[in-house]
Design a protein around this motif. Structure first.
Motif, mmCIF file in Angstrom:
data_model
loop_
_atom_site.group_PDB
_atom_site.id
_atom_site.type_symbol
_atom_site.label_atom_id
_atom_site.label_comp_id
_atom_site.label_asym_id
_atom_site.label_seq_id
_atom_site.Cartn_x
_atom_site.Cartn_y
_atom_site.Cartn_z
ATOM 1 N N THR A 115 27.091 0.377 53.876
ATOM 2 C CA THR A 115 27.864 -0.596 54.646
ATOM 3 C C THR A 115 29.264 -0.048 54.909
ATOM 4 O O THR A 115 29.756 0.822 54.199
ATOM 5 C CB THR A 115 27.993 -1.939 53.903
ATOM 6 O OG1 THR A 115 28.775 -1.748 52.702
ATOM 7 C CG2 THR A 115 26.635 -2.507 53.543
ATOM 8 N N THR B 62 26.016 -3.293 59.380
ATOM 9 C CA THR B 62 26.954 -4.398 59.562
ATOM 10 C C THR B 62 26.162 -5.671 59.836
ATOM 11 O O THR B 62 24.973 -5.598 60.183
ATOM 12 C CB THR B 62 27.924 -4.118 60.732
ATOM 13 O OG1 THR B 62 27.149 -3.784 61.906
ATOM 14 C CG2 THR B 62 28.867 -2.971 60.407
ATOM 15 N N PRO B 63 26.778 -6.856 59.685
ATOM 16 C CA PRO B 63 26.010 -8.098 59.845
ATOM 17 C C PRO B 63 25.342 -8.260 61.202
ATOM 18 O O PRO B 63 24.339 -8.976 61.326
ATOM 19 C CB PRO B 63 27.071 -9.187 59.616
ATOM 20 C CG PRO B 63 28.100 -8.544 58.757
ATOM 21 C CD PRO B 63 28.158 -7.115 59.230
ATOM 22 N N ASP B 64 25.876 -7.596 62.235
ATOM 23 C CA ASP B 64 25.301 -7.723 63.568
ATOM 24 C C ASP B 64 24.311 -6.609 63.902
ATOM 25 O O ASP B 64 23.834 -6.499 65.032
ATOM 26 C CB ASP B 64 26.406 -7.750 64.625
ATOM 27 C CG ASP B 64 27.266 -6.486 64.616
ATOM 28 O OD1 ASP B 64 27.127 -5.676 63.663
ATOM 29 O OD2 ASP B 64 28.077 -6.311 65.547
ATOM 30 N N GLU C 141 33.392 -6.729 56.898
ATOM 31 C CA GLU C 141 32.344 -7.703 56.564
ATOM 32 C C GLU C 141 31.237 -7.076 55.720
ATOM 33 O O GLU C 141 30.069 -7.447 55.817
ATOM 34 C CB GLU C 141 31.760 -8.284 57.847
ATOM 35 C CG GLU C 141 32.761 -9.088 58.674
ATOM 36 C CD GLU C 141 32.119 -9.723 59.883
ATOM 37 O OE1 GLU C 141 31.641 -10.865 59.763
ATOM 38 O OE2 GLU C 141 32.080 -9.064 60.937
ATOM 39 N N GLN C 142 31.603 -6.166 54.848
ATOM 40 C CA GLN C 142 30.606 -5.513 54.004
ATOM 41 C C GLN C 142 29.809 -6.518 53.174
ATOM 42 O O GLN C 142 28.588 -6.385 53.031
ATOM 43 C CB GLN C 142 31.272 -4.511 53.065
ATOM 44 C CG GLN C 142 31.757 -3.234 53.712
ATOM 45 C CD GLN C 142 32.166 -2.224 52.658
ATOM 46 O OE1 GLN C 142 31.492 -1.197 52.485
ATOM 47 N NE2 GLN C 142 33.241 -2.497 51.947
ATOM 48 N N ALA D 31 29.003 -9.611 53.719
ATOM 49 C CA ALA D 31 28.005 -10.307 54.523
ATOM 50 C C ALA D 31 26.824 -9.399 54.829
ATOM 51 O O ALA D 31 25.663 -9.835 54.824
ATOM 52 C CB ALA D 31 28.630 -10.817 55.822
#
Length: 323
Positions: free
Chosen positions: A175, A146-148, A179-180, A182
């Motif tokens: 993913t 994930t983005p984080d 927010e895949q 990103a």
């Protein structure tokens, strides 16, 4: 790269793989498991079912098999099958690290898996995977990036993954979540020594949740192999559970809804491998029929209209009970 061996496969099912999330552990969030699996989901019963599916898939031309550390005993079951099938040297094996299975083989466990994308977790799980799969592991992926995720910025981890790649194992990532896109784009920017670290991406993409499609096209254009998971939205696009419009298109084509849903994904020019998550040989056979389904533009437009807002899709998925 080891995973590139898949490009040499020319069977009709070359673009369809078998994911083992549904059969490597007693509980999962795909619907209909009470009817699909043995009444007593013992380790040996699930091992037998997994081997039956692997035999059926291999016989029908499937050559990519996908597991994960968090899929219960999926790596173990797959390793057993590979030892029993010396003729299957052309099978291509992928697994994932980053989630640990903690369900203790219980269907009613409060928590089934725990996420950890740290370098220590990689070291531990890489050793566990190596003990089971040895030199048969072709692809090792970060599970549900994930983005984080700290895995995007942890340079010590990147060096470990680069060393794995230098040893012949392809390095990739999967993913999940709204927010895949990103996450895919952030991972494309990760480099080691000026070279892109990741060579495959595995994302959830289906007619209900196509939001990551543009990012996957970018990844494909950048040279990554794209693997699609959850093409049937954990059972929402199969059988009577499928939306009425999908069932109508299926009736027009003479195929089952699951085959039509997967065919819509196979049409994407960037889709390298589309996973079947079948739990029975009959489901697998129906899934594999997707390769022969011919959808016209009008039918594709009708299927595209089924798309849901990503937040709604992932909220529904998160609320799905583990059966």
């Amino acid at each position: 790269m080891a995973f590139d061996r898949l490009a040499a496969v020319t069977t009709p099912a070359a673009h369809i793989g078998l994911g083992l999330a549904a059969v490597g552990r007693p509980a999962y969030l795909t619907t209909g498991r009470a009817e699909d699996l043995p009444p007593a989901r013992t380790v040996e019963a699930m091992r037998t079912r997994t081997h039956e599916l692997l035999d059926a898939a291999y016989a029908q031309g499937v050559r990519y098999f996908d597991a994960a550390r968090s899929y219960g005993r999926a790596e173990e079951f797959l390793a057993d099958w590979l030892r029993q099938r010396p003729d299957a040297r052309d099978a291509v094996v992928g697994s994932k690290w980053g989630y640990a299975y903690v369900g203790d083989w219980r269907q009613d466990a409060e928590v089934h898996e725990v996420k950890d994308h740290g370098a220590d977790a990689y070291d531990r799980q890489r050793e566990e995977s190596a003990k089971l799969l040895g030199d048969r592991l072709d692809l090792y992926q970060i599970h549900s990036l994930t983005p984080d995720s700290p895995a995007l910025t942890d340079t010590a981890l990147h060096e470990r993954l680069a060393a794995l790649a230098a040893g012949g194992v392809t390095v990739g990532f999967s993913t999940s979540g709204p927010e895949q896109a990103a996450a895919v784009r952030a991972a494309l920017a990760v480099t080691v020594g000026g070279e892109r670290l990741f060579h495959t991406v595995q994302s959830t993409y289906n007619v209900l949740e196509p939001a990551v499609g543009e990012a996957l096209a970018e990844a494909h254009d950048a040279g990554l192999t794209v693997i699609v998971k959850e093409g049937l939205a954990n059972g929402r696009l199969a059988g009577e559970a499928a939306p009425a419009e999908l069932r109508a298109v299926a009736a027009e084509t003479g195929a089952e809804p699951d085959a039509v849903a997967l065919a819509a994904v196979l049409r994407r020019p960037w889709a390298g491998v589309v996973l079947s998550g079948a739990a029975t040989a009959a489901q697998l056979h129906s899934n594999l029929a997707a390769a022969a389904v011919d959808l016209d533009p009008e039918q594709c437009d009708r299927l595209a209209a089924l798309a849901e807002p990503p937040a709604d899709y992932w909220r529904h998925r998160a609320a799905t009970p583990w059966e």
